[in-house]
Design a protein around this motif. Structure first.
Motif, short mmCIF file in Angstrom:
data_model
loop_
_atom_site.label_atom_id
_atom_site.label_comp_id
_atom_site.label_asym_id
_atom_site.label_seq_id
_atom_site.Cartn_x
_atom_site.Cartn_y
_atom_site.Cartn_z
N PHE A 4 0.86 -1.17 0.00
CA PHE A 4 0.00 0.00 0.00
C PHE A 4 0.90 1.23 0.00
N ARG A 5 0.54 2.24 -0.74
CA ARG A 5 1.36 3.46 -0.77
C ARG A 5 0.49 4.71 -0.87
N ASP A 6 1.02 5.77 -0.33
CA ASP A 6 0.40 7.08 -0.39
C ASP A 6 1.20 7.89 -1.40
N VAL A 7 0.60 8.19 -2.53
CA VAL A 7 1.25 9.00 -3.56
C VAL A 7 0.84 10.45 -3.28
N VAL A 8 1.58 11.07 -2.38
CA VAL A 8 1.23 12.39 -1.85
C VAL A 8 1.08 13.42 -2.96
N GLU A 14 -2.83 3.98 -3.26
CA GLU A 14 -2.96 2.90 -4.24
C GLU A 14 -2.30 1.64 -3.72
N GLN A 15 -2.75 0.53 -4.28
CA GLN A 15 -2.20 -0.77 -3.92
C GLN A 15 -2.36 -1.69 -5.12
N ARG A 25 -2.48 -5.41 -11.05
CA ARG A 25 -3.48 -4.37 -11.32
C ARG A 25 -3.62 -3.53 -10.06
N ARG A 26 -4.22 -2.35 -10.20
CA ARG A 26 -4.30 -1.42 -9.08
C ARG A 26 -5.72 -1.17 -8.60
N VAL A 27 -5.79 -0.87 -7.31
CA VAL A 27 -6.97 -0.26 -6.69
C VAL A 27 -6.45 1.06 -6.13
N TRP A 28 -7.24 2.12 -6.26
CA TRP A 28 -6.78 3.41 -5.76
C TRP A 28 -7.94 4.21 -5.18
N LEU A 62 -6.14 0.72 3.77
CA LEU A 62 -6.31 2.16 3.95
C LEU A 62 -6.62 2.49 5.41
N ALA A 63 -7.51 1.73 6.03
CA ALA A 63 -7.84 1.96 7.44
C ALA A 63 -6.61 1.72 8.32
N ASP A 64 -5.87 0.66 8.03
CA ASP A 64 -4.65 0.37 8.80
C ASP A 64 -3.62 1.49 8.66
#
Length: 95
Positions: A4-8, A14-15, A25-28, A62-64
């Motif tokens: 999981f990453r935060d593309v500030v 996205e992950q 593939r991605r979910v964002w 995302l919650a974590d």
């Protein structure tokens, strides 16, 4: 599944997930920043991941992440609102 990453710079979480054919593939989720709050504006998965459970796994990540970073999430997107309603055990990050 990839990290999981935060593309500030893009205000996007996205992950990556592996689809049925072995492709990543991605979910964002697009977000806006409001102090320590992140308004979740839109959650989307690539078509190849739809129905696979990847979006739900992403929402858990995302919650974590929000918990670890001491952020609060404000779900705006219909999917995010519904996910948090189905997972009241994650309500500590909603605000």
């Amino acid at each position: 599944m990839t990290d999981f990453r935060d593309v500030v710079a893009e205000q996007r979480y996205e992950q990556g997930f592996t689809d049925g054919e072995g492709q990543t593939r991605r979910v964002w989720a697009d977000y806006s920043v409001q102090g320590n709050r992140r308004a979740i504006l839109h959650v989307e998965a690539e078509d190849e991941l739809r129905g696979s459970g990847a979006a739900g796994q992403f929402m858990q990540s995302l919650a974590d992440h929000a918990r670890a970073e001491d952020h609060r999430l404000t779900p705006v997107c219909g999917y995010a609102v519904a996910w948090f309603k189905r997972h009241p055990d994650q309500a500590d990050v909603v605000g």
